[in-house]
Design a protein around this motif. Structure first.
Motif, PDB file in Angstrom:
ATOM      1  N   VAL A 224       0.829  -1.207   0.000  1.00 50.11           N
ATOM      2  CA  VAL A 224       0.000   0.000   0.000  1.00 50.11           C
ATOM      3  C   VAL A 224       0.864   1.257   0.000  1.00 50.11           C
ATOM      4  CG1 VAL A 224      -1.670   1.340   1.340  1.00 50.11           C
ATOM      5  CG2 VAL A 224      -1.972  -1.139   1.063  1.00 50.11           C
ATOM      6  N   THR A 225       1.926   1.280   0.804  1.00 49.52           N
ATOM      7  CA  THR A 225       2.806   2.446   0.825  1.00 49.52           C
ATOM      8  C   THR A 225       3.435   2.683  -0.542  1.00 49.52           C
ATOM      9  OG1 THR A 225       3.307   2.188   3.172  1.00 49.52           O
ATOM     10  CG2 THR A 225       4.870   3.453   1.859  1.00 49.52           C
ATOM     11  N   GLY A 226       3.843   1.603  -1.210  1.00 49.76           N
ATOM     12  CA  GLY A 226       4.419   1.721  -2.540  1.00 49.76           C
ATOM     13  C   GLY A 226       3.424   2.275  -3.550  1.00 49.76           C
ATOM     14  N   ILE A 227       2.163   1.873  -3.432  1.00 50.53           N
ATOM     15  CA  ILE A 227       1.119   2.380  -4.336  1.00 50.53           C
ATOM     16  C   ILE A 227       0.942   3.877  -4.126  1.00 50.53           C
ATOM     17  CG2 ILE A 227      -1.337   2.297  -4.900  1.00 50.53           C
ATOM     18  CD1 ILE A 227      -1.301  -0.662  -4.100  1.00 50.53           C
ATOM     19  N   ALA A 228       0.848   4.289  -2.857  1.00 55.22           N
ATOM     20  CA  ALA A 228       0.642   5.703  -2.550  1.00 55.22           C
ATOM     21  C   ALA A 228       1.763   6.563  -3.131  1.00 55.22           C
ATOM     22  CB  ALA A 228       0.544   5.895  -1.045  1.00 55.22           C
ATOM     23  N   LEU A 229       2.994   6.139  -2.947  1.00 52.12           N
ATOM     24  CA  LEU A 229       4.129   6.918  -3.438  1.00 52.12           C
ATOM     25  C   LEU A 229       4.206   6.889  -4.957  1.00 52.12           C
ATOM     26  CD1 LEU A 229       6.823   5.884  -0.803  1.00 52.12           C
ATOM     27  CD2 LEU A 229       5.423   7.968  -0.860  1.00 52.12           C
ATOM     28  N   ALA A 230       3.924   5.736  -5.555  1.00 53.37           N
ATOM     29  CA  ALA A 230       3.992   5.613  -7.016  1.00 53.37           C
ATOM     30  C   ALA A 230       2.938   6.452  -7.714  1.00 53.37           C
ATOM     31  CB  ALA A 230       3.846   4.147  -7.418  1.00 53.37           C
ATOM     32  N   LEU A 231       1.804   6.673  -7.055  1.00 50.76           N
ATOM     33  CA  LEU A 231       0.719   7.423  -7.675  1.00 50.76           C
ATOM     34  C   LEU A 231       0.721   8.901  -7.296  1.00 50.76           C
ATOM     35  CD1 LEU A 231      -2.221   4.861  -7.487  1.00 50.76           C
ATOM     36  CD2 LEU A 231      -0.684   5.375  -9.392  1.00 50.76           C
ATOM     37  N   GLY A 232       1.748   9.329  -6.581  1.00 53.32           N
ATOM     38  CA  GLY A 232       1.922  10.752  -6.336  1.00 53.32           C
ATOM     39  C   GLY A 232       1.195  11.316  -5.137  1.00 53.32           C
ATOM     40  N   TYR A 233       0.688  10.449  -4.240  1.00 52.06           N
ATOM     41  CA  TYR A 233       0.043  10.951  -3.027  1.00 52.06           C
ATOM     42  C   TYR A 233       1.115  11.429  -2.052  1.00 52.06           C
ATOM     43  CZ  TYR A 233      -4.251   8.930  -4.813  1.00 52.06           C
ATOM     44  OH  TYR A 233      -5.329   8.632  -5.595  1.00 52.06           O
ATOM     45  N   SER A 234       0.792  12.488  -1.310  1.00 51.48           N
ATOM     46  CA  SER A 234       1.789  13.086  -0.425  1.00 51.48           C
ATOM     47  C   SER A 234       2.197  12.143   0.702  1.00 51.48           C
ATOM     48  CB  SER A 234       1.261  14.397   0.168  1.00 51.48           C
ATOM     49  OG  SER A 234       0.009  14.183   0.848  1.00 51.48           O
ATOM     50  N   THR A 235       1.233  11.361   1.217  1.00 48.60           N
ATOM     51  CA  THR A 235       1.524  10.391   2.273  1.00 48.60           C
ATOM     52  C   THR A 235       0.650   9.155   2.060  1.00 48.60           C
ATOM     53  OG1 THR A 235      -0.188  11.207   3.776  1.00 48.60           O
ATOM     54  CG2 THR A 235       2.001  12.247   3.919  1.00 48.60           C
ATOM     55  N   PRO A 236       1.058   7.997   2.579  1.00 42.17           N
ATOM     56  CA  PRO A 236       0.190   6.817   2.491  1.00 42.17           C
ATOM     57  C   PRO A 236      -1.166   7.053   3.133  1.00 42.17           C
ATOM     58  CG  PRO A 236       2.420   6.163   3.074  1.00 42.17           C
ATOM     59  CD  PRO A 236       2.392   7.664   3.118  1.00 42.17           C
ATOM     60  N   SER A 237      -1.211   7.819   4.244  1.00 42.25           N
ATOM     61  CA  SER A 237      -2.491   8.040   4.922  1.00 42.25           C
ATOM     62  C   SER A 237      -3.452   8.843   4.048  1.00 42.25           C
ATOM     63  CB  SER A 237      -2.270   8.735   6.263  1.00 42.25           C
ATOM     64  OG  SER A 237      -1.658   9.999   6.091  1.00 42.25           O
ATOM     65  N   THR A 238      -2.925   9.765   3.235  1.00 39.94           N
ATOM     66  CA  THR A 238      -3.775  10.520   2.312  1.00 39.94           C
ATOM     67  C   THR A 238      -4.429   9.568   1.310  1.00 39.94           C
ATOM     68  OG1 THR A 238      -2.376  12.482   2.507  1.00 39.94           O
ATOM     69  CG2 THR A 238      -3.822  12.350   0.576  1.00 39.94           C
ATOM     70  N   PHE A 239      -3.636   8.665   0.754  1.00 43.14           N
ATOM     71  CA  PHE A 239      -4.160   7.683  -0.192  1.00 43.14           C
ATOM     72  C   PHE A 239      -5.174   6.764   0.476  1.00 43.14           C
ATOM     73  CE2 PHE A 239      -3.412   3.190  -1.595  1.00 43.14           C
ATOM     74  CZ  PHE A 239      -4.220   3.245  -2.729  1.00 43.14           C
ATOM     75  N   ILE A 240      -4.852   6.260   1.651  1.00 44.83           N
ATOM     76  CA  ILE A 240      -5.747   5.333   2.352  1.00 44.83           C
ATOM     77  C   ILE A 240      -7.079   6.011   2.657  1.00 44.83           C
ATOM     78  CG2 ILE A 240      -6.089   4.019   4.485  1.00 44.83           C
ATOM     79  CD1 ILE A 240      -3.011   3.541   4.454  1.00 44.83           C
ATOM     80  N   GLY A 241      -7.037   7.266   3.090  1.00 46.92           N
ATOM     81  CA  GLY A 241      -8.260   7.988   3.399  1.00 46.92           C
ATOM     82  C   GLY A 241      -9.138   8.176   2.179  1.00 46.92           C
ATOM     83  N   LEU A 242      -8.545   8.555   1.045  1.00 51.67           N
ATOM     84  CA  LEU A 242      -9.315   8.732  -0.184  1.00 51.67           C
ATOM     85  C   LEU A 242      -9.884   7.403  -0.654  1.00 51.67           C
ATOM     86  CD1 LEU A 242     -10.256  10.413  -2.595  1.00 51.67           C
ATOM     87  CD2 LEU A 242      -8.012  10.013  -3.643  1.00 51.67           C
ATOM     88  N   PHE A 243      -9.087   6.358  -0.564  1.00 50.28           N
ATOM     89  CA  PHE A 243      -9.545   5.037  -0.982  1.00 50.28           C
ATOM     90  C   PHE A 243     -10.742   4.598  -0.144  1.00 50.28           C
ATOM     91  CE2 PHE A 243      -9.617   0.510  -1.538  1.00 50.28           C
ATOM     92  CZ  PHE A 243      -9.084   0.269  -2.798  1.00 50.28           C
ATOM     93  N   ARG A 244     -10.653   4.796   1.181  1.00 49.47           N
ATOM     94  CA  ARG A 244     -11.735   4.389   2.075  1.00 49.47           C
ATOM     95  C   ARG A 244     -13.014   5.183   1.778  1.00 49.47           C
ATOM     96  NH1 ARG A 244     -11.400   2.563   7.590  1.00 49.47           N
ATOM     97  NH2 ARG A 244      -9.306   3.430   7.735  1.00 49.47           N
ATOM     98  N   ARG A 245     -12.873   6.491   1.511  1.00 48.24           N
ATOM     99  CA  ARG A 245     -14.057   7.301   1.204  1.00 48.24           C
ATOM    100  C   ARG A 245     -14.702   6.874  -0.108  1.00 48.24           C
ATOM    101  NH1 ARG A 245     -10.552  11.313   3.026  1.00 48.24           N
ATOM    102  NH2 ARG A 245     -10.113  12.050   0.896  1.00 48.24           N
ATOM    103  N   THR A 246     -13.896   6.387  -1.047  1.00 50.55           N
ATOM    104  CA  THR A 246     -14.423   6.010  -2.358  1.00 50.55           C
ATOM    105  C   THR A 246     -15.028   4.621  -2.355  1.00 50.55           C
ATOM    106  OG1 THR A 246     -12.733   7.390  -3.422  1.00 50.55           O
ATOM    107  CG2 THR A 246     -13.838   5.754  -4.798  1.00 50.55           C
ATOM    108  N   PHE A 247     -14.333   3.651  -1.749  1.00 49.82           N
ATOM    109  CA  PHE A 247     -14.752   2.256  -1.825  1.00 49.82           C
ATOM    110  C   PHE A 247     -15.360   1.712  -0.541  1.00 49.82           C
ATOM    111  CE2 PHE A 247     -11.218   2.529  -4.948  1.00 49.82           C
ATOM    112  CZ  PHE A 247     -11.969   2.297  -6.090  1.00 49.82           C
TER     113      PHE A 247
END
Length: 269
Positions: A224-247
């Motif tokens: 998950v951390t690798g996905i967040a960084l590869a997709l340009g999110y500032s932090t893994p928690s930012t990505f996780i939060g957006l993912f949770r709100r969407t799915f």
């Protein structure tokens, strides 16, 4: 069972049975380039994740959905990670009562079980029981609820260039103004046309592109951390939060669920 490497001649003619079912099971990624055939095709999976593309857009498809592509429509497909799925090829005359445009349909238990049964048929003419089951499969394809394209593509060639560049590199963080300059279009026109041609603002469309790529990377076992960084999110928690709100679930829980059956429903809002 019809093999996943069917003779192309079988799916490029409507002669023979009204439908042919091919089953596939592999532990590594499988892909097919842009192609078309005279039979309609339904893509589905029992385990794993598929990406299907047509000229109008791209889907990332979990086990809860299947993708219908009418005859003679150019399309491509790719699986991600271990995959077990099927393809139903429908003779062109029988497609008249089925959706006229590519679409995602919500898989029913009846369609899944009927398709698995049909995958055991030998190639050749169908007997009376098989004909009846084929009719059930066609009825399900024609009547199950459909969903809109996962990621519609713009028609304007300038906007399409931008969309294709973002699909190739979702982490590209150039601003709308920078993309407009790159594509030789005004900021205002880019913003207005993106909404009129895709139904989404440029910002929302880019977010959806990143989330679709995140689903693919989850299936490919990227951390998950690798996905967040590869997709340009500032932090893994930012990505996780957006993912949770969407799915509605975290990326880790999503990965656990789509690796089994049935998978979680994908609905990018």
């Amino acid at each position: 069972m019809a093999h996943e490497t069917l003779d192309p001649a079988l799916i490029n003619t409507s002669d023979g049975p009204v439908l042919i079912v091919a089953a596939a099971k592999q532990e590594t990624e499988r892909s097919s380039g842009r192609h078309q055939h005279c039979r309609g095709q339904l893509f589905g999976s029992m385990r794993g994740l598929l990406t299907i593309g047509v000229d109008e857009g791209v889907w990332v498809v979990p086990t809860t959905h299947a993708i219908w592509v009418p005859p003679h429509r150019v399309h491509w497909a790719r699986s991600h990670g271990p995959f077990h799925g099927f393809a139903v090829y429908v003779a062109e005359p029988a497609c008249a009562a089925l959706p006229a445009a590519p679409c995602a349909i919500r898989m029913s238990g009846l369609l899944r079980e009927a398709t698995l049964r049909a995958a055991g048929w030998p190639l050749g003419p169908l007997d009376a029981p098989a004909e009846r089951l084929a009719g059930v499969i066609l009825d399900e394809i024609g009547t199950l609820p459909t969903d809109p394209l996962g990621l519609p593509l713009p028609r304007d060639i300038r906007l399409l260039r931008i969309a294709q560049a973002l699909l190739a590199d979702p982490a590209d963080d150039r601003s709308l103004e920078q993309w407009a300059k790159w594509a030789a279009i005004s900021d205002r026109s880019l913003s207005r046309r993106f909404v009129s041609e895709t139904g989404f603002t440029f910002t929302v469309w880019r977010q959806r592109a990143r989330l679709m790529r995140a689903l693919e990377m989850l299936a490919e076992e990227v951390p998950v951390t690798g996905i967040a960084l590869a997709l340009g999110y500032s932090t893994p928690s930012t990505f996780i939060g957006l993912f949770r709100r969407t799915f509605g679930v975290t990326p880790a829980l999503y990965r656990e669920r789509f690796q089994g059956q049935p998978g979680p429903e994908v609905s990018i809002r």
